[in-house]
Design an enzyme around this catalytic site. Structure first.
Site, PDB file in Angstrom:
ATOM      1  N   TYR A 157      31.941  20.099   4.215  1.00 43.21           N
ATOM      2  CA  TYR A 157      31.539  20.196   5.633  1.00 43.21           C
ATOM      3  C   TYR A 157      32.717  20.682   6.496  1.00 43.21           C
ATOM      4  O   TYR A 157      32.571  21.614   7.291  1.00 43.21           O
ATOM      5  CB  TYR A 157      31.058  18.815   6.099  1.00 43.21           C
ATOM      6  CG  TYR A 157      30.557  18.762   7.525  1.00 43.21           C
ATOM      7  CD1 TYR A 157      29.311  19.279   7.861  1.00 43.21           C
ATOM      8  CD2 TYR A 157      31.315  18.182   8.535  1.00 43.21           C
ATOM      9  CE1 TYR A 157      28.842  19.220   9.170  1.00 43.21           C
ATOM     10  CE2 TYR A 157      30.858  18.113   9.847  1.00 43.21           C
ATOM     11  CZ  TYR A 157      29.610  18.629  10.157  1.00 43.21           C
ATOM     12  OH  TYR A 157      29.141  18.579  11.447  1.00 43.21           O
ATOM     13  N   LYS A 161      33.055  24.160   8.627  1.00 43.26           N
ATOM     14  CA  LYS A 161      33.226  24.134  10.087  1.00 43.26           C
ATOM     15  C   LYS A 161      34.542  24.797  10.508  1.00 43.26           C
ATOM     16  O   LYS A 161      34.623  25.416  11.573  1.00 43.26           O
ATOM     17  CB  LYS A 161      33.160  22.693  10.600  1.00 43.26           C
ATOM     18  CG  LYS A 161      31.780  22.050  10.425  1.00 43.26           C
ATOM     19  CD  LYS A 161      30.701  22.811  11.191  1.00 43.26           C
ATOM     20  CE  LYS A 161      29.352  22.140  11.152  1.00 43.26           C
ATOM     21  NZ  LYS A 161      28.328  22.898  11.885  1.00 43.26           N
TER      22      LYS A 161
HETATM   23  P1  NAP Z   1      20.568  17.009  12.543  1.00 44.93           P
HETATM   24  O1  NAP Z   1      20.008  16.048  13.526  1.00 44.93           O
HETATM   25  O2  NAP Z   1      20.741  16.581  11.124  1.00 44.93           O
HETATM   26  O3  NAP Z   1      19.710  18.366  12.603  1.00 44.93           O
HETATM   27  C1  NAP Z   1      20.056  19.427  11.756  1.00 44.93           C
HETATM   28  C2  NAP Z   1      19.241  20.635  12.129  1.00 44.93           C
HETATM   29  O4  NAP Z   1      19.619  21.704  11.255  1.00 44.93           O
HETATM   30  C3  NAP Z   1      17.764  20.395  11.968  1.00 44.93           C
HETATM   31  O5  NAP Z   1      17.072  20.979  13.049  1.00 44.93           O
HETATM   32  C4  NAP Z   1      17.451  21.135  10.664  1.00 44.93           C
HETATM   33  O6  NAP Z   1      16.139  21.687  10.657  1.00 44.93           O
HETATM   34  C5  NAP Z   1      18.446  22.273  10.724  1.00 44.93           C
HETATM   35  N1  NAP Z   1      18.674  22.859   9.407  1.00 44.93           N
HETATM   36  C6  NAP Z   1      19.166  22.276   8.283  1.00 44.93           C
HETATM   37  N2  NAP Z   1      19.183  23.165   7.280  1.00 44.93           N
HETATM   38  C7  NAP Z   1      18.686  24.333   7.771  1.00 44.93           C
HETATM   39  C8  NAP Z   1      18.450  25.617   7.226  1.00 44.93           C
HETATM   40  N3  NAP Z   1      18.729  25.895   5.946  1.00 44.93           N
HETATM   41  N4  NAP Z   1      17.924  26.571   8.027  1.00 44.93           N
HETATM   42  C9  NAP Z   1      17.624  26.320   9.323  1.00 44.93           C
HETATM   43  N5  NAP Z   1      17.812  25.106   9.887  1.00 44.93           N
HETATM   44  C10 NAP Z   1      18.343  24.130   9.123  1.00 44.93           C
HETATM   45  O7  NAP Z   1      22.010  17.502  12.989  1.00 44.93           O
HETATM   46  P2  NAP Z   1      22.733  17.466  14.419  1.00 44.93           P
HETATM   47  O8  NAP Z   1      23.540  16.230  14.468  1.00 44.93           O
HETATM   48  O9  NAP Z   1      21.792  17.789  15.492  1.00 44.93           O
HETATM   49  O10 NAP Z   1      23.776  18.665  14.222  1.00 44.93           O
HETATM   50  C11 NAP Z   1      23.536  19.979  14.714  1.00 44.93           C
HETATM   51  C12 NAP Z   1      24.801  20.784  14.511  1.00 44.93           C
HETATM   52  O11 NAP Z   1      25.883  20.156  15.190  1.00 44.93           O
HETATM   53  C13 NAP Z   1      25.220  20.883  13.044  1.00 44.93           C
HETATM   54  O12 NAP Z   1      25.766  22.152  12.790  1.00 44.93           O
HETATM   55  C14 NAP Z   1      26.307  19.821  12.926  1.00 44.93           C
HETATM   56  O13 NAP Z   1      27.199  20.110  11.903  1.00 44.93           O
HETATM   57  C15 NAP Z   1      26.947  19.939  14.299  1.00 44.93           C
HETATM   58  N6  NAP Z   1      27.677  18.746  14.691  1.00 44.93           N
HETATM   59  C16 NAP Z   1      27.051  17.556  14.824  1.00 44.93           C
HETATM   60  C17 NAP Z   1      27.789  16.449  15.199  1.00 44.93           C
HETATM   61  C18 NAP Z   1      27.154  15.105  15.394  1.00 44.93           C
HETATM   62  O14 NAP Z   1      27.900  14.163  15.633  1.00 44.93           O
HETATM   63  N7  NAP Z   1      25.854  14.959  15.341  1.00 44.93           N
HETATM   64  C19 NAP Z   1      29.162  16.564  15.412  1.00 44.93           C
HETATM   65  C20 NAP Z   1      29.770  17.789  15.246  1.00 44.93           C
HETATM   66  C21 NAP Z   1      29.019  18.891  14.891  1.00 44.93           C
HETATM   67  P3  NAP Z   1      14.984  21.184   9.645  1.00 44.93           P
HETATM   68  O15 NAP Z   1      14.856  19.709   9.841  1.00 44.93           O
HETATM   69  O16 NAP Z   1      13.804  21.981  10.090  1.00 44.93           O
HETATM   70  O17 NAP Z   1      15.455  21.552   8.279  1.00 44.93           O
END
Ligand code: NAP
Length: 249
Positions: A157, A161
């Site tokens: 991861y 990133k």
């Molecule tokens: P999440 O709730 O797990 O949601 C992940 C999203 O990515 C879902 O909408 C999922 O869609 C989609 N996804 C996964 N695989 C995919 C694929 N192959 N093609 C298209 N869509 C796909 O994650 P989140 O926390 O909202 O995170 C969103 C982004 O922010 C990510 O890049 C994560 O690394 C980044 N981020 C998050 C945090 C945090 O604390 N939450 C911190 C830093 C960065 P489906 O369900 O339809 O598959």
């Protein structure tokens, strides 16, 4: 009401849940038509679309996996045919396969890189072809604070990133002459399914490391994305902008 993104077409990858859903709603509320991408959650994507409409905007769901280069190109062919353009791309889709790296399986490494880094490259490449013709556009890559500071137990991861930061800066240089901006956002811990899945003990540890003593909200990340996608950020490119409650300065 003044809607700074009126007339703009945005694609938010992984718009079905979490941060991507909040971004979709925010962009739609500011006047953009939003294509809500999903991979495995069509119902959640439909809910995001409904939320966008409730926020006074327009949206439609668009299913494809960002990690599948051919599927990405096909989706963009469809966008080109239907709309002839894309103004805003938010590379938000992401997954995490965690564990000690000496025990990490090849497939977990590849899967994480395929979706988080390769997927962003595939989408940006396809979007940039349309943006270059239009001589404008904004690409926003959702990286992570751990891409800047590292994190044990998350080698694939973190690598994906950190790779996104290089992708952001190199693309920013290549696309700047056509007024296309490319920036990265590095969220800290934001309340979503991804962080809900973490061990309780780990969550307590994380809070100790956050000077503002709380997790961030998806809507707070969405506001930053909206700013970078809008006209007031036209002179910002190649930047990495943290939103992490102070956990990394
Ligand atoms: P999440 O709730 O797990 O949601 C992940 C999203 O990515 C879902 O909408 C999922 O869609 C989609 N996804 C996964 N695989 C995919 C694929 N192959 N093609 C298209 N869509 C796909 O994650 P989140 O926390 O909202 O995170 C969103 C982004 O922010 C990510 O890049 C994560 O690394 C980044 N981020 C998050 C945090 C945090 O604390 N939450 C911190 C830093 C960065 P489906 O369900 O339809 O598959």
């Amino acid at each position: 009401m003044n809607k700074p993104l009126s007339g703009k077409l945005a694609l938010v990858t992984g718009g079905s849940r979490g941060i991507g859903r909040a971004i979709s709603i925010k962009l739609a509320s500011l006047g953009a038509k939003v294509l809500v991408n999903y991979s495995s959650s069509p119902d959640a994507a439909d809910e995001t679309v409904r939320n966008c409409v409730e926020a006074g905007g327009e949206a439609e769901a668009l299913g494809f996996s960002v990690g599948d280069s051919a599927a990405v190109d096909q989706a963009f062919d469809g966008i080109k045919e239907k709309y002839g353009k894309i103004d805003i791309l938010v590379n938000n889709a992401g997954i995490s396969r965690d564990g000690l790296f000496i025990r990490m399986r090849d497939e977990d490494w590849h899967k994480t890189l395929d979706i988080n880094l390769n997927g962003s490259f595939y989408c940006a490449r396809a979007a940039a072809k349309l943006m270059l013709k239009a001589k404008q556009g904004a690409i926003i890559n959702i990286s992570s604070v751990v891409g800047e500071m590292g994190n044990g137990g998350q080698v694939p991861y973190v690598s994906s990133k950190a790779g996104l930061l290089g992708l952001t800066k190199a693309m920013a240089r290549e696309l700047a002459s056509r007024s296309i901006t490319v920036n990265a956002i590095t969220p800290g811990f934001i309340r979503t399914d991804m962080t809900d899945a973490l061990d309780e003990k780990l969550k307590v540890e994380h809070l100790k490391a956050i000077p503002l003593s709380r997790y961030g909200e998806p809507s707070e990340v969405a506001s930053l994305v909206a700013f970078l996608a809008g006209p007031e950020a036209a002179y910002i490119t190649g930047q990495v902008i943290g939103i992490n409650g102070g956990m990394y300065m």
